[in-house]
Design an enzyme around this catalytic site. Structure first.
Site, PDB file in Angstrom:
ATOM      1  CG  ASP A  41      -1.885   1.070   1.059  1.00  0.00           C
ATOM      2  OD1 ASP A  41      -2.966   0.731   0.582  1.00  0.00           O
ATOM      3  OD2 ASP A  41      -1.465   2.018   2.117  1.00  0.00           O
TER       4      ASP A  41
ATOM      5  CD  GLU B  49      -2.587   1.912  -3.255  1.00  0.00           C
ATOM      6  OE1 GLU B  49      -3.885   2.221  -3.502  1.00  0.00           O
ATOM      7  OE2 GLU B  49      -1.751   2.125  -2.284  1.00  0.00           O
TER       8      GLU B  49
END
Lengths: 668, 668
Positions: free
Chosen positions: B386, B415
């Site tokens: 993330d 990401e």
């Protein structure tokens, strides 16, 4: 495994990528001349939203202290800054960057203040940052910073006033004098700039054969004759006088006139068949004069703001002293004889190439360096190197660097008529200038493509073209018609497109144009193999189209080059649209646009050509709006242009070249 | 000064430049998957006319022996060769080249022989070269070479016969087994390839929230429920099942439904607000199940030829154990409190970011690595990271390399929804795959440009795109209309343009399309903040346009991906001309062209669009000439195409995508 190196990065959050300029990851230096600015670019990234501060660090390589200049963001995580190089020799540069906690905090505080959510806590955080700067600061700055840090958290003062003080320009300037660079990231390599004197980039070469310089038919020319020719060459406007090899010429297998395999007893031989019992590369052909006379020539040339360039051709006639003294420097055949040059099935028996794979390569390298050392000791600082691509690339790189250690002012022109990557590699490896394919780029479209390749991107950082409309080896088809316009245009293109150019005279100014045979670029009765009688000392102040010589035209072109700094570099070159494919239109501008020259030439040497050409002063950084006046500095004629697209017409029988500058006064 | 290095070059006449591929002078490895070929290019130069022989040297980095493959000239002094990588992990490669004296001699001899000027001396020179090979050779080769060297100088044999023997292919082959590499030049750096398993390059991801997986309204989903969903996801054709963070969720400043600042007591909170008194990044949210149940999920997923991807989000809720145990890993404010996340003037008080500048960075790095180690120990090998661009770049580079040391099979999806250079830098630094801007490239022209950037040149060497038509954060405007064609086209583009793709379900297959508000890409009632009731387990074998779910369409697309190797890589992508700007047409081919897929999509999701599209099988390496038959593998319908330009028509209300393969049989 790189883990250890990566772990050392530790708290350094900034990463630096893609620093420009650099050639092959810094393996080769970029090149500049004294006084140049170096523009440096880098991609500089960090995680998150924090702001970055970045500098280019630069120094003379000789262990001096680093200096720094700020890099500023130019978009898309790219940064730009500049530094200047004043001294000859190597300089180093690299990039350093760090998280700018103060600016990050100040920017956040400004936004919070605008949104009316700034708090005491925000100021306490800033006060810690300012106190940190105080601890790094010296003298009164330290005290001032300490005071600011205290004041912005003072409970007695209104929050808005304290925010204003924290965000004051003076606070920022003072904090930025003492940045926290404890976690700064340094780019992982130091890059190099090699700095030459200006002549590396701006020079006009005149090549002549001293043996043809006597001006008296039947008498072998001498250095003293060349001294007599100096005023003429200087008036033509050249600054380098380049002499083919001046060494004793071999007699074994000597070539006769027009490259005949058998010479007659009176044939003087090719100056490139170097060496006889009278000496080799550090000797002088006796008929040219003595070493003292050569030194006098070198000195007298300097007095005309010119200098002598010597031709260094590392090949030996079978009579060269090295053949006997150092047969191990040549390729030896199974019977012990020495291998002559060949390009099978062709043989060149008057020449022995050197063997760069000899086990005695170190002695050979030193001897070859000794040749340069010898002529440097006589005052020579410019060398035209014959066929460098037939000698070992590592040798040249070593040699030029070794010479430059003591003589950073020495210049080397590579006669590298070879494939493009070899040509570029010699330039990367140290050659100051190079011959090019200019002679064989004969249409406007070809020249646009070629100059775009040379002046944009990587080659511009290390490759300095030297354009020649002719050489003793190359009489191009375009000149073989003898059309004056062809000579004028090719000379103007060489001199105006490239800040370094040269010509071989007097063959050129006298428009010598007869080839030895059809489809051949060799001159008939080439001076390479025989002495030519030339008429010297033309009046350069005569009318520009004096019938017998291009001397006035050439002199005018060289004067225009000297007085327009835009023509001293190639970086400001720009091509302009024109609706006639026979015309080539381009401009050159100085970096700060205080000098712009706009040129149109007609490359149809037989017919008048005309067309509309686009010249927008604002597009090249000039303030003028139409109508404006351009003056052709060749003829002195002025034209008022009322649009950006204007009509030009060039008649090859009159003058096939316009060289315009803009008049500064207003048009009414 | 480089003089010493240059002097060491000594007798090495070959120079090697511009070896490709290499990323930032070898600072970063290129990437490949097991079984790939690596194409290597280099500029290789030497002085003079001698011929060059060159090899690429390659090996596993773990100190194994070098292997070699020949590089062959491809023009303009450029050479090319290939090697294959079979094993996971780092490989090294570099280039070595030397003057090939034997070939140079043989080529000269051939020319001389053709010109009838070959001599005994030529053969004696060759005999020395062959004798040199004999001295380097072993066993019978040595004897054979010695014999040839003697025979070609034998006075008893006719010169022509001896020349023929010297130039015989067998002689050449034998000599080339024992080249004289004593003066070979080695490229000055060893370059690296990182080799991943195939899933790094070819994968189809399905993202689901385990807590919504129960299939029973009002009941919190568990790992056991996810196990119940595995047959469905497998039948859809996905091979990576990606779970948002599975850790305990913080309660301090917990967000409510639709990102409300205040949660109600029943709100489950965001899985990305990681950590509570029940544990942090190595713990499991108790409502999902136990560690044993998680391990069972991992194992059962593998039994479907799929694998679990975990979401690693390095940020902490204020309740995370690290906040108490290691306050020094966070930014501490002057009052000792910990700084929450902010993007001034916005505050995110439910999240504490980690401080990568902490003096205790080594302990922090190790703790973060420990999180990966923990989940690897549970059998997880795929991680979706993330917001990696908000954590230190050097940290990621270290971490991925450290994990890869023991687990070269581990894969990391970044990401990295951030600026392009940061996205690329994370990929260079080790991330196996990356999210992209695909979601915001919404016209045929934009997609052509973007895919051209990604699949050509440098990025193709290190950046592996993973295309997503939706994520829990991104419901693009194109999907907000709810048009089935938009969902079909975006999924088909993701799956067919990029060999890695993924979708967030069941929101996607059920065409969930209502945004939280206009001009916002957030889903209404986003699963990030609440549990959703989904209908699971659709029949994937239903008609392709089953009204309620895209499951049959998706299953068909994934099956086509699996059975067409052209879709397993991005290197064979080519766009095709079409005369309607609403249509996008492209093909993908395997490196050896044994599989070619040709795709046309209509990006107008409302109206039928038609046009002529150019598809020439020979242009993509196929033998077919018109007429030829293409079959749409989605519908099974075949078309006979009688030209290279053919008519296509796509009705968004029926099926806005053609996926063609060529029929191999002849058309009559």
């Amino acid at each position: 495994m790189q883990s250890e190196r990566l772990r050392q990065a530790g708290r350094k959050r900034v990463v630096i990528d893609d620093v420009w300029p650099q050639i092959d990851a810094g393996r080769f230096p970029i090149k500049r001349i004294q006084g140049d600015k170096v523009d440096v670019f880098a991609d500089i990234l960090a995680d998150g939203h924090d702001l970055i501060r970045a500098v280019v660090r630069y120094r003379r390589q000789t262990g001096r202290a680093w200096k720094e200049a700020l890099l500023r963001p130019v978009g898309n995580d790219r940064y730009h800054g500049t530094f200047s190089v004043a001294d000859l020799g190597y300089h180093e540069y690299t990039v350093e960057a760090w998280i700018d906690h103060f600016e990050s905090w100040a920017t956040g505080l400004r936004k919070k203040h605008d949104a009316a959510v700034a708090s005491d806590m925000d100021l306490r955080i800033g006060a810690e940052l300012i106190a940190g700067a105080a601890a790094r600061a010296k003298g009164t700055d330290a005290a001032t910073l300490k005071q600011i840090a205290e004041e912005i958290v003072s409970p007695k003062v209104n929050l808005d006033l304290r925010v204003a003080q924290a965000l004051d320009e003076k606070t920022e300037a003072l904090v930025q004098k003492y940045p926290d660079r404890s976690h700064a990231t340094r780019y992982d390599r130091d890059l190099r700039v090699w700095v030459d004197r200006k002549r590396a980039e701006f020079s006009a070469w005149y090549e002549l054969f001293p043996r043809s310089a006597s001006g008296t038919s039947g008498r072998h020319g001498t250095f003293r004759d060349v001294i007599e020719r100096l005023p003429y060459v200087a008036r033509l406007g050249f600054d380098v006088l380049y002499l083919p090899p001046i060494h004793p010429i071999g007699h074994t297998k000597r070539k006769g006139a027009n490259n005949a395999l058998n010479a007659s007893p009176t044939d003087p031989g090719s100056p490139w068949a170097i060496g006889s019992e009278q000496g080799g590369h550090d000797s002088i052909h006796p008929e040219l004069g003595t070493l003292e006379e050569f030194r006098e020539l070198v000195e007298r040339t300097r007095s005309y703001q010119m200098e002598i360039a010597l031709d260094i051709a590392f090949q030996c006639s079978p009579d060269h002293p090295w053949v006997k003294e150092h047969p191990e420097w040549f390729v030896q055949r199974p019977d012990g004889s020495i291998q002559f040059a060949e390009n099978p099935p062709k043989k060149y028996e008057d020449i022995f190439p050197l063997n760069f794979e000899t086990p005695q390569w170190e002695a050979l390298w030193q001897a070859l360096k000794g040749v340069f050392d010898h002529w440097i000791a006589q005052g020579v600082r410019v060398f035209r190197v014959d066929n460098p691509h037939t000698k070992s690339f590592p040798f040249w790189e070593w040699l030029i660097e070794a010479i430059h250690q003591d003589h950073p002012e020495a210049l080397f022109l590579a006669e590298a008529f070879t494939r493009p990557k070899r040509m570029y590699r010699l330039a990367k490896g140290g050659f100051s200038q190079s011959y090019t394919y200019f002679t064989w780029r004969n249409s406007p479209a070809e020249l646009r493509d070629y100059l775009t390749e040379l002046t944009n991107g990587e080659p511009a950082e290390f490759f300095r073209p030297n354009f020649w409309p002719n050489t003793p080896d190359i009489l191009h088809e375009d000149l073989q018609t003898g059309r004056r316009a062809a000579f004028q245009v090719r000379l103007a293109l060489a001199a105006l497109l490239s800040s370094n150019y040269g010509m071989y005279g007097p063959a050129f100014e006298l428009m010598d144009h007869v080839p030895r045979e059809k489809k051949n670029e060799e001159y008939l009765n080439s001076e390479k193999y025989q002495i030519r009688d030339w008429t010297w000392d033309w009046d350069v102040d005569a009318k520009i189209n004096d019938a017998a010589s291009l001397a006035p035209f050439i002199s005018r072109i060289n004067a225009i080059r000297r007085s327009n700094p835009a023509l001293h570099k190639n970086s400001g070159l720009k091509f302009h649209n024109v609706d006639n494919r026979a015309l080539l239109c381009f401009s050159k501008a100085t970096p700060d646009r205080d000098n712009v020259v706009f040129v149109c030439v007609n490359m149809d040497y037989e017919h008048t050509q005309s067309g509309f050409v686009e010249f927008s002063p604002p597009a090249v950084g000039l303030p003028q709006q139409p109508p404006f006046v351009v003056r052709d500095v060749l003829t002195g004629v002025a034209y008022t242009w009322r649009e950006y697209w204007n009509f030009v017409e060039l008649d090859p029988k009159k003058l096939p070249v316009h060289i315009f500058t803009l008049e500064l006064h207003e048009v009414h």
